[in-house]
Design a protein around this motif. Structure first.
Motif: not given
Length: 110
Positions: A28, A32-33, A38, A40, A108
């Motif tokens: 990543t 991040g989560h 995000r 990657t 997301k």
């Protein structure tokens, strides 16, 4: 913030992927989560890939090196160095036709 050399990181990940039993390596490079965005970096050796999976949100795939195939259902799209592929909002898979490095960008769903 220091700039990130995607070319350098991609070369390093391709070296790691070449020695990994899975033929893959990932890192990543942003987010991040816990964040909505995000990015990657993925390295895949020829003949390896990511099995069919759900899309976690709006996403694109920038091919930095090599040649990949993105598929969803009966449709598939080819991407080579410099190509940007939009990942469908459906189950999909990614296969490396050649040793490849890609930058996956995901936002997301809320």
């Amino acid at each position: 913030m220091e700039p990130i050399s995607l070319d350098t990181r991609a070369r390093e990940l391709l070296e790691r992927a070449a020695t990994a039993s899975s033929g893959r390596a990932a890192d990543t490079v942003h987010g991040g989560h816990a964040q909505a965005l995000r990015q990657t970096l993925l390295a895949l050796m020829a003949g390896t890939g990511l099995a069919e999976h759900e899309s976690p949100g709006e996403a694109t795939l920038l091919v930095l090196h090599g040649h990949v195939r993105l598929s969803s259902g009966d449709a598939s799209w080819e991407g080579s160095s410099g190509d940007l592929l939009t990942i469908p909002d459906a189950r999909h898979a990614l296969d490396a036709v050649e040793d490849s490095a890609v930058l996956l960008t995901v936002v997301k769903r809320p």
